[in-house]
Design a protein around this motif. Structure first.
Motif, PDB file in Angstrom:
ATOM      1  N   THR A 151       1.023  -1.193  -0.142  1.00 53.11           N
ATOM      2  CA  THR A 151       0.022   0.042   0.032  1.00 53.11           C
ATOM      3  C   THR A 151       0.884   1.179  -0.065  1.00 53.11           C
ATOM      4  O   THR A 151       1.884   1.156   0.622  1.00 53.11           O
ATOM      5  N   ARG A 152       0.358   2.263  -0.800  1.00 55.11           N
ATOM      6  CA  ARG A 152       1.014   3.548  -0.460  1.00 55.11           C
ATOM      7  C   ARG A 152       0.343   4.356   0.389  1.00 55.11           C
ATOM      8  O   ARG A 152       0.847   5.501   0.705  1.00 55.11           O
ATOM      9  N   ALA A 153      -0.530   3.836   1.085  1.00 59.92           N
ATOM     10  CA  ALA A 153      -1.285   4.572   2.470  1.00 59.92           C
ATOM     11  C   ALA A 153      -1.643   5.965   2.109  1.00 59.92           C
ATOM     12  O   ALA A 153      -1.293   6.848   2.549  1.00 59.92           O
ATOM     13  N   ILE A 180       2.816  -5.271   6.483  1.00 62.07           N
ATOM     14  CA  ILE A 180       2.590  -4.068   5.687  1.00 62.07           C
ATOM     15  C   ILE A 180       3.723  -3.664   4.838  1.00 62.07           C
ATOM     16  O   ILE A 180       4.900  -3.423   5.309  1.00 62.07           O
ATOM     17  N   LEU A 181       3.821  -3.699   3.574  1.00 52.32           N
ATOM     18  CA  LEU A 181       4.766  -3.135   2.749  1.00 52.32           C
ATOM     19  C   LEU A 181       4.387  -1.998   1.969  1.00 52.32           C
ATOM     20  O   LEU A 181       3.380  -1.841   1.447  1.00 52.32           O
ATOM     21  N   ALA A 182       5.258  -1.184   2.466  1.00 54.72           N
ATOM     22  CA  ALA A 182       5.171   0.337   1.966  1.00 54.72           C
ATOM     23  C   ALA A 182       5.720   0.571   0.506  1.00 54.72           C
ATOM     24  O   ALA A 182       6.762   0.033   0.254  1.00 54.72           O
ATOM     25  N   GLN A 201       9.467  -3.230   5.630  1.00 50.01           N
ATOM     26  CA  GLN A 201       9.331  -3.303   4.278  1.00 50.01           C
ATOM     27  C   GLN A 201       9.001  -2.331   3.420  1.00 50.01           C
ATOM     28  O   GLN A 201       8.271  -1.502   3.587  1.00 50.01           O
ATOM     29  N   LEU A 202       9.986  -1.935   2.604  1.00 47.82           N
ATOM     30  CA  LEU A 202       9.884  -1.014   1.346  1.00 47.82           C
ATOM     31  C   LEU A 202      10.035  -1.257  -0.024  1.00 47.82           C
ATOM     32  O   LEU A 202      10.811  -2.295  -0.246  1.00 47.82           O
ATOM     33  N   HIS A 203       8.928  -0.874  -0.830  1.00 44.19           N
ATOM     34  CA  HIS A 203       8.847  -1.299  -2.001  1.00 44.19           C
ATOM     35  C   HIS A 203       9.198  -0.207  -3.017  1.00 44.19           C
ATOM     36  O   HIS A 203       8.677   1.113  -2.901  1.00 44.19           O
TER      37      HIS A 203
END
Length: 209
Positions: A151-153, A180-182, A201-203
Motif C-alpha cells: 500500500t501507498r497509504a 505491511i509493505l510500503a 519493508q519498503l517497495h
C-alpha cells in the motif's frame, strides 16, 4: 529490513540485487501500474535471484485499469498463478474489488485457493478502498492467510507526512497479524522517513539505487 525492488522485466534486476534488494516484485507494463510478466521473464528472474538468495513475487494482473474482473479475466489470472508456481516464483501479487469499491471476496477466495503453495500479497488495489473498508479488509485477509499488503497509504496526491500518519494507523491495526509493505515514491533520499514509523519493508523502482 527488506527492500523489495519493483522490476519491469529483468533489465535492472542484477543491479538491484547488487544494491541490496532481497525481494523482487516482477511485473510488466509499469506505465499502467503493472501487469503479469511473461513465463520467460519469470523463469530467468527466478534463476538470477536464486544466486543472491532473493525472493521473486509475480504480479498477477491481466490488464491495467480497475480491479474489477470478468470471469474470463479471472480464468487468465488463475492460469498465470499456476505458471508462476511452475517457474519457481516464491509468491504472487494480486487484488480484486467490486464495482462498489469493496473487496471482491468470492474472486479473492478463488485466487487465494490457487496460490496456496506460495506467499500471497494483496496489492495497491487496497488504496482504492475507504479507510473503514481497509480495516475490515485487513481482518479478512488475515483470516484467509494472506501474507502482506502492498500500500501507498494514501492517494497519489497525499504528502509524505499524511502517508506516514496513515502507515502508523495501519501498522497499529494490523498488530503484526499481517505484513505491511510500503510503496509509492519511496527512494534512497526519503526511505529513512518510512523506516522511522516502524515499517520493516519498503517497495519501489528506486528503493535501492
Amino acid at each position: 529490513m527488506v527492500y523489495e525492488f519493483c522490476a519491469e522485466n529483468i533489465t535492472l534486476l542484477e543491479q538491484a540485487l547488487q544494491a541490496g534488494a532481497k525481494r523482487i516484485e516482477l511485473c510488466d507494463n509499469l506505465a499502467v501500474g503493472g501487469t503479469t510478466p511473461s513465463v520467460g521473464v519469470m523463469t530467468l528472474a527466478v534463476k538470477l535471484c536464486s544466486q543472491k538468495d532473493a525472493r521473486v513475487m509475480a504480479m498477477i494482473r491481466p490488464r491495467g485499469g480497475d480491479f474489477v474482473y470478468s470471469e474470463d479475466e479471472l480464468e487468465i489470472m488463475l492460469t498465470d498463478i499456476q505458471e508462476a508456481e511452475v517457474t519457481g516464483c516464491h509468491g504472487v501479487v494480486f487484488g480484486a474489488l467490486t464495482k462498489d469499491f469493496e473487496l471482491d471476496k468470492p474472486v479473492m477466495q478463488r485466487l487465494i485457493s490457487a496460490s496456496k503453495n506460495m506467499e500471497i500479497v494483496f496489492h495497491m488495489a487496497f488504496d482504492e478502498l475507504s479507510f473503514e473498508e481497509q480495516l475490515s479488509t485487513i481482518d479478512w485477509l488475515v483470516e484467509h492467510g494472506v501474507n502482506r499488503i502492498l500500500t501507498r497509504a494514501g492517494k497519489p496526491t497525499a504528502s509524505i507526512q499524511e502517508r506516514l500518519r496513515r502507515y502508523k494507523e495501519l501498522l497499529t491495526y494490523a498488530n503484526h497479524r499481517i505484513e505491511i509493505l510500503a510503496g509509492g515514491g519511496i527512494n534512497l533520499e526519503n526511505r529513512e522517513q518510512f523506516l522511522e514509523v516502524g515499517l520493516k519493508q519498503l517497495h519501489g523502482t528506486r528503493v535501492v539505487f
